[in-house]
Design a protein around this motif. Structure first.
Motif, PDB file in Angstrom:
ATOM      1  N   MET A 163      -2.853 -21.328   7.604  1.00 37.42           N
ATOM      2  CA  MET A 163      -2.303 -20.240   6.841  1.00 37.42           C
ATOM      3  C   MET A 163      -2.444 -20.500   5.340  1.00 37.42           C
ATOM      4  O   MET A 163      -2.625 -19.572   4.583  1.00 37.42           O
ATOM      5  N   ASP A 164      -2.355 -21.758   4.942  1.00 40.86           N
ATOM      6  CA  ASP A 164      -2.480 -22.082   3.532  1.00 40.86           C
ATOM      7  C   ASP A 164      -3.872 -21.755   3.005  1.00 40.86           C
ATOM      8  O   ASP A 164      -4.018 -21.345   1.855  1.00 40.86           O
ATOM      9  N   LEU A 165      -4.886 -21.946   3.839  1.00 39.37           N
ATOM     10  CA  LEU A 165      -6.254 -21.644   3.443  1.00 39.37           C
ATOM     11  C   LEU A 165      -6.421 -20.147   3.184  1.00 39.37           C
ATOM     12  O   LEU A 165      -7.014 -19.739   2.182  1.00 39.37           O
ATOM     13  N   LEU A 166      -5.870 -19.319   4.062  1.00 42.56           N
ATOM     14  CA  LEU A 166      -5.950 -17.864   3.902  1.00 42.56           C
ATOM     15  C   LEU A 166      -5.225 -17.421   2.634  1.00 42.56           C
ATOM     16  O   LEU A 166      -5.730 -16.590   1.872  1.00 42.56           O
ATOM     17  N   GLU A 167      -4.062 -17.979   2.387  1.00 40.42           N
ATOM     18  CA  GLU A 167      -3.313 -17.653   1.178  1.00 40.42           C
ATOM     19  C   GLU A 167      -4.068 -18.101  -0.070  1.00 40.42           C
ATOM     20  O   GLU A 167      -4.080 -17.397  -1.082  1.00 40.42           O
ATOM     21  N   ALA A 168      -4.705 -19.236   0.000  1.00 35.78           N
ATOM     22  CA  ALA A 168      -5.478 -19.744  -1.134  1.00 35.78           C
ATOM     23  C   ALA A 168      -6.667 -18.830  -1.430  1.00 35.78           C
ATOM     24  O   ALA A 168      -6.967 -18.532  -2.593  1.00 35.78           O
ATOM     25  N   ILE A 169      -7.331 -18.376  -0.382  1.00 35.95           N
ATOM     26  CA  ILE A 169      -8.471 -17.466  -0.568  1.00 35.95           C
ATOM     27  C   ILE A 169      -7.995 -16.149  -1.166  1.00 35.95           C
ATOM     28  O   ILE A 169      -8.611 -15.614  -2.095  1.00 35.95           O
ATOM     29  N   MET A 170      -6.891 -15.600  -0.619  1.00 33.79           N
ATOM     30  CA  MET A 170      -6.361 -14.335  -1.138  1.00 33.79           C
ATOM     31  C   MET A 170      -5.953 -14.464  -2.603  1.00 33.79           C
ATOM     32  O   MET A 170      -6.187 -13.569  -3.408  1.00 33.79           O
ATOM     33  N   GLU A 171      -5.357 -15.602  -2.944  1.00 36.82           N
ATOM     34  CA  GLU A 171      -4.946 -15.808  -4.333  1.00 36.82           C
ATOM     35  C   GLU A 171      -6.152 -15.987  -5.242  1.00 36.82           C
ATOM     36  O   GLU A 171      -6.200 -15.446  -6.345  1.00 36.82           O
ATOM     37  N   GLU A 172      -7.164 -16.723  -4.783  1.00 44.17           N
ATOM     38  CA  GLU A 172      -8.369 -16.956  -5.578  1.00 44.17           C
ATOM     39  C   GLU A 172      -9.102 -15.643  -5.857  1.00 44.17           C
ATOM     40  O   GLU A 172      -9.584 -15.402  -6.961  1.00 44.17           O
ATOM     41  N   LEU A 173      -9.235 -14.799  -4.848  1.00 46.40           N
ATOM     42  CA  LEU A 173      -9.942 -13.526  -5.008  1.00 46.40           C
ATOM     43  C   LEU A 173      -9.059 -12.435  -5.591  1.00 46.40           C
ATOM     44  O   LEU A 173      -9.547 -11.348  -5.891  1.00 46.40           O
ATOM     45  N   GLN A 174      -7.772 -12.704  -5.714  1.00 48.04           N
ATOM     46  CA  GLN A 174      -6.800 -11.735  -6.226  1.00 48.04           C
ATOM     47  C   GLN A 174      -6.891 -10.420  -5.436  1.00 48.04           C
ATOM     48  O   GLN A 174      -7.040  -9.340  -5.993  1.00 48.04           O
ATOM     49  N   LEU A 175      -6.806 -10.558  -4.117  1.00 48.59           N
ATOM     50  CA  LEU A 175      -7.003  -9.413  -3.229  1.00 48.59           C
ATOM     51  C   LEU A 175      -5.949  -8.326  -3.407  1.00 48.59           C
ATOM     52  O   LEU A 175      -6.277  -7.143  -3.376  1.00 48.59           O
ATOM     53  N   VAL A 176      -4.708  -8.705  -3.600  1.00 47.67           N
ATOM     54  CA  VAL A 176      -3.653  -7.692  -3.739  1.00 47.67           C
ATOM     55  C   VAL A 176      -3.891  -6.855  -4.995  1.00 47.67           C
ATOM     56  O   VAL A 176      -3.841  -5.623  -4.946  1.00 47.67           O
ATOM     57  N   GLN A 177      -4.183  -7.514  -6.108  1.00 46.18           N
ATOM     58  CA  GLN A 177      -4.456  -6.790  -7.343  1.00 46.18           C
ATOM     59  C   GLN A 177      -5.699  -5.913  -7.200  1.00 46.18           C
ATOM     60  O   GLN A 177      -5.743  -4.793  -7.689  1.00 46.18           O
ATOM     61  N   PHE A 178      -6.720  -6.436  -6.501  1.00 48.60           N
ATOM     62  CA  PHE A 178      -7.940  -5.668  -6.292  1.00 48.60           C
ATOM     63  C   PHE A 178      -7.654  -4.394  -5.506  1.00 48.60           C
ATOM     64  O   PHE A 178      -8.111  -3.317  -5.862  1.00 48.60           O
ATOM     65  N   VAL A 179      -6.896  -4.513  -4.423  1.00 44.75           N
ATOM     66  CA  VAL A 179      -6.597  -3.357  -3.579  1.00 44.75           C
ATOM     67  C   VAL A 179      -5.806  -2.312  -4.364  1.00 44.75           C
ATOM     68  O   VAL A 179      -6.086  -1.108  -4.269  1.00 44.75           O
ATOM     69  N   ILE A 180      -4.853  -2.735  -5.157  1.00 44.12           N
ATOM     70  CA  ILE A 180      -4.057  -1.790  -5.951  1.00 44.12           C
ATOM     71  C   ILE A 180      -4.937  -1.077  -6.970  1.00 44.12           C
ATOM     72  O   ILE A 180      -4.894   0.154  -7.089  1.00 44.12           O
ATOM     73  N   LYS A 181      -5.759  -1.825  -7.681  1.00 42.54           N
ATOM     74  CA  LYS A 181      -6.640  -1.213  -8.687  1.00 42.54           C
ATOM     75  C   LYS A 181      -7.660  -0.284  -8.041  1.00 42.54           C
ATOM     76  O   LYS A 181      -7.915   0.810  -8.525  1.00 42.54           O
ATOM     77  N   GLU A 182      -8.243  -0.732  -6.936  1.00 42.04           N
ATOM     78  CA  GLU A 182      -9.266   0.074  -6.274  1.00 42.04           C
ATOM     79  C   GLU A 182      -8.664   1.354  -5.704  1.00 42.04           C
ATOM     80  O   GLU A 182      -9.281   2.417  -5.770  1.00 42.04           O
ATOM     81  N   ALA A 183      -7.458   1.270  -5.168  1.00 48.25           N
ATOM     82  CA  ALA A 183      -6.784   2.468  -4.648  1.00 48.25           C
ATOM     83  C   ALA A 183      -6.511   3.455  -5.783  1.00 48.25           C
ATOM     84  O   ALA A 183      -6.697   4.670  -5.620  1.00 48.25           O
ATOM     85  N   PHE A 184      -6.076   2.950  -6.932  1.00 49.36           N
ATOM     86  CA  PHE A 184      -5.843   3.815  -8.092  1.00 49.36           C
ATOM     87  C   PHE A 184      -7.128   4.534  -8.492  1.00 49.36           C
ATOM     88  O   PHE A 184      -7.145   5.754  -8.663  1.00 49.36           O
ATOM     89  N   TRP A 185      -8.221   3.791  -8.633  1.00 51.48           N
ATOM     90  CA  TRP A 185      -9.484   4.388  -9.055  1.00 51.48           C
ATOM     91  C   TRP A 185     -10.035   5.340  -7.988  1.00 51.48           C
ATOM     92  O   TRP A 185     -10.632   6.364  -8.311  1.00 51.48           O
ATOM     93  N   PHE A 186      -9.831   4.997  -6.715  1.00 57.27           N
ATOM     94  CA  PHE A 186     -10.290   5.878  -5.639  1.00 57.27           C
ATOM     95  C   PHE A 186      -9.552   7.218  -5.702  1.00 57.27           C
ATOM     96  O   PHE A 186     -10.170   8.285  -5.607  1.00 57.27           O
ATOM     97  N   LEU A 187      -8.234   7.160  -5.869  1.00 56.30           N
ATOM     98  CA  LEU A 187      -7.447   8.396  -5.958  1.00 56.30           C
ATOM     99  C   LEU A 187      -7.801   9.195  -7.212  1.00 56.30           C
ATOM    100  O   LEU A 187      -7.916  10.423  -7.164  1.00 56.30           O
ATOM    101  N   LEU A 188      -7.990   8.510  -8.327  1.00 58.33           N
ATOM    102  CA  LEU A 188      -8.337   9.187  -9.571  1.00 58.33           C
ATOM    103  C   LEU A 188      -9.705   9.864  -9.460  1.00 58.33           C
ATOM    104  O   LEU A 188      -9.854  11.056  -9.762  1.00 58.33           O
ATOM    105  N   CYS A 189     -10.699   9.125  -9.005  1.00 58.61           N
ATOM    106  CA  CYS A 189     -12.049   9.687  -8.879  1.00 58.61           C
ATOM    107  C   CYS A 189     -12.097  10.783  -7.814  1.00 58.61           C
ATOM    108  O   CYS A 189     -12.753  11.813  -8.005  1.00 58.61           O
ATOM    109  N   GLY A 190     -11.385  10.576  -6.713  1.00 60.20           N
ATOM    110  CA  GLY A 190     -11.317  11.603  -5.676  1.00 60.20           C
ATOM    111  C   GLY A 190     -10.649  12.864  -6.190  1.00 60.20           C
ATOM    112  O   GLY A 190     -11.103  13.980  -5.914  1.00 60.20           O
ATOM    113  N   GLY A 191      -9.580  12.718  -6.972  1.00 57.54           N
ATOM    114  CA  GLY A 191      -8.900  13.875  -7.552  1.00 57.54           C
ATOM    115  C   GLY A 191      -9.770  14.625  -8.546  1.00 57.54           C
ATOM    116  O   GLY A 191      -9.802  15.862  -8.552  1.00 57.54           O
TER     117      GLY A 191
END
Length: 160
Positions: free
Chosen positions: A1-29
């Motif tokens: 589990m630590d490896l998965l958390e380390a990968i998610m933190e390294e790639l900043q997946l949560v921040q990426f998903v939030i930003k990408e969702a914002f841009w997807f909604l904005l561009c779609g709108g």
């Protein structure tokens, strides 16, 4: 589990998903707004030309939205790939939004030309305004605008 958390933190997946969702909604709108403008000018053109307005033509707008959204998914894939090798920039989504909006703009201008609207000449007039290099050229463009306005029945104050 630590490896998965380390990968998610390294790639900043949560921040990426939030930003990408914002841009997807904005561009779609924005694209949905462009489709609605195209729909409006299409209906207006059909009324001006006394053409029948039927549901098949109106359904095309929703089909276009579906097609554009499927292209946006490829924009998301491009953004994911760029995020893996570089820093986050929504280049894929922005490029697809600009492309879809340009296509809708062309359709709107075509509708206005068929309707014989003065607004259809706007892209041509804007390019002439941008190309003006001196006062004489500006005066010529203003005269053209005045002539266009006089033909449509609206009067301008004398500028020149």
């Amino acid at each position: 589990m630590d490896l998965l958390e380390a990968i998610m933190e390294e790639l900043q997946l949560v921040q990426f998903v939030i930003k990408e969702a914002f841009w997807f909604l904005l561009c779609g709108g924005l694209t949905f707004g462009a489709i609605l403008v195209d729909l409006s000018t299409g209906v207006s053109r059909a009324r001006a030309l006394k053409e029948k307005i039927y549901s098949g033509g109106l359904r095309k707008s929703f089909i276009k939205l579906r097609d554009y959204l499927s292209i946006f998914y490829f924009g998301v894939i491009v953004d994911i790939a760029l995020n893996l090798v570089w820093k986050y920039m929504p280049i894929g989504l922005i490029a697809t939004c600009i492309s879809a909006s340009a296509i809708e703009l062309i359709s709107v201008v075509e509708n206005l030309k068929l309707k014989k609207s003065a607004a259809a000449k706007m892209p041509e007039m804007i390019s002439k305004i941008v190309e003006v290099k001196d006062a004489e050229g500006a005066a010529k463009v203003i005269r053209e605008l005045q002539n266009m306005s006089n033909k449509s029945g609206k009067k301008w104050k004398k500028v020149l």
